[in-house]
Write a protein that holds these residues in place. Sequence first.
Motif, PDB file in Angstrom:
ATOM      1  N   THR A 138       0.964  -1.389   0.044  1.00 15.97           N
ATOM      2  CA  THR A 138      -0.187  -0.365   0.228  1.00 15.97           C
ATOM      3  C   THR A 138       0.960   1.332  -0.277  1.00 15.97           C
ATOM      4  N   VAL A 139       1.022   2.255  -1.218  1.00 13.51           N
ATOM      5  CA  VAL A 139       1.199   3.324  -1.413  1.00 13.51           C
ATOM      6  C   VAL A 139       1.050   4.103  -0.649  1.00 13.51           C
ATOM      7  N   GLU A 140       1.586   4.773   0.547  1.00 10.09           N
ATOM      8  CA  GLU A 140       1.230   6.191   2.057  1.00 10.09           C
ATOM      9  C   GLU A 140       1.829   7.457   1.080  1.00 10.09           C
ATOM     10  N   GLU A 141       2.936   6.859   0.335  1.00 10.32           N
ATOM     11  CA  GLU A 141       3.486   8.511   0.049  1.00 10.32           C
ATOM     12  C   GLU A 141       4.276   8.492  -1.093  1.00 10.32           C
ATOM     13  N   LYS A 142       3.807   9.805  -1.759  1.00 13.49           N
ATOM     14  CA  LYS A 142       4.627   9.308  -3.408  1.00 13.49           C
ATOM     15  C   LYS A 142       5.389  10.412  -3.649  1.00 13.49           C
ATOM     16  N   LYS A 143       6.451  10.959  -4.033  1.00 16.33           N
ATOM     17  CA  LYS A 143       6.618  11.881  -4.498  1.00 16.33           C
ATOM     18  C   LYS A 143       7.958  11.551  -5.566  1.00 16.33           C
ATOM     19  N   LEU A 144       6.993  12.734  -6.756  1.00 17.18           N
ATOM     20  CA  LEU A 144       7.974  12.421  -8.466  1.00 17.18           C
ATOM     21  C   LEU A 144       8.830  14.142  -8.013  1.00 17.18           C
ATOM     22  N   ASN A 145      10.029  13.754  -9.093  1.00 13.95           N
ATOM     23  CA  ASN A 145      10.743  15.355  -9.303  1.00 13.95           C
ATOM     24  C   ASN A 145      11.127  14.776 -10.252  1.00 13.95           C
ATOM     25  N   THR A 146      11.197  16.531 -11.920  1.00 16.34           N
ATOM     26  CA  THR A 146      12.245  15.897 -12.628  1.00 16.34           C
ATOM     27  C   THR A 146      12.883  17.096 -12.585  1.00 16.34           C
ATOM     28  N   ASP A 147      13.796  17.254 -13.104  1.00 18.53           N
ATOM     29  CA  ASP A 147      14.686  18.482 -12.831  1.00 18.53           C
ATOM     30  C   ASP A 147      15.032  18.554 -14.957  1.00 18.53           C
ATOM     31  N   ASP A 148      15.440  19.383 -15.425  1.00 17.32           N
ATOM     32  CA  ASP A 148      15.540  20.079 -17.042  1.00 17.32           C
ATOM     33  C   ASP A 148      17.362  20.677 -16.660  1.00 17.32           C
ATOM     34  N   VAL A 149      18.120  19.604 -16.591  1.00 16.95           N
ATOM     35  CA  VAL A 149      19.643  20.223 -16.457  1.00 16.95           C
ATOM     36  C   VAL A 149      20.083  20.746 -17.643  1.00 16.95           C
ATOM     37  N   THR A 150      19.679  20.329 -18.961  1.00 16.24           N
ATOM     38  CA  THR A 150      19.932  20.775 -20.709  1.00 16.24           C
ATOM     39  C   THR A 150      20.670  22.170 -20.525  1.00 16.24           C
TER      40      THR A 150
END
Length: 284
Positions: A138-150
Amino acid sequence: MKLHLNVFLGLVLLCASCSKQNSKESEAAENTPVTSTSADGFSAEENSKSASAESPPSQPKLAVAPTARLLVYHAELRVKTNNLRQASARLDSLVQTGGFVSAATENRENGQWRTDMTIRVEPARFQALLATICKLGTVEEKKLNTDDVTAEHADIAARLRTKRAVEARYVGLLATAKSIKEILQVEVKMSEVREEIEATESRLKALNDAVAYSTITVSLYQPIAETIPDAPVVSWSSRVVEAFYSGWQLLASLLVGLITIWPLWVFGTIGFWLWHRHKAALNG
């Protein structure tokens, strides 16, 4: 008579051949293309060839390929599971394809059996692995992050090229230095540039590593029941001993209290003796 006849036939044949020659010349004149002549005395065809020889051929336009975006993916997950050992083994088998575990800890505290893992995985498998981890419990916490380093990557690479070019120029100056002072000055500058190059290379390497492998931080935990010890059964003899000890403690406290107020005992005794003496004097 025969002579006149021969002359007449010859004239007829001569006229016929002349007419054929004229017809051929007219046909040739009709079939020959007309070339226009410009004012400078050259034909238009010659002028066009000259112009084409002087002007270079037009270069084809090259299509500029779009720059690929450099993205760094991060994810944090907290998953509750009913069987931590089985979920951890399943996660280990998933990571072995296209990734690796960079850090892992396991502990039991606060009613939890928990495993924390930091996973590095190729970007192509990031989403698939993330979806599979979410199925472990059971997923109780979920965080996603994407950084553009071009832009950052391009800037660091450009600065690295510039610093290397500066270093190459210092190498050339060092080869042409004529005195010890000049050599020492150039070597100091080269040392500073070398330190900057190494720091820039390290930053570029770290950035390339972050782009090559995405990061997933997973916290798997299983609740565990904490056993509460039962109250000890006290026997009758133990209770008697405890009561005797409590009484002795009370008596000792009372004696200590009486000793503590010894000044009152002294002044009270003296006062009683004086009062008794005064009373005896009045009666005598």
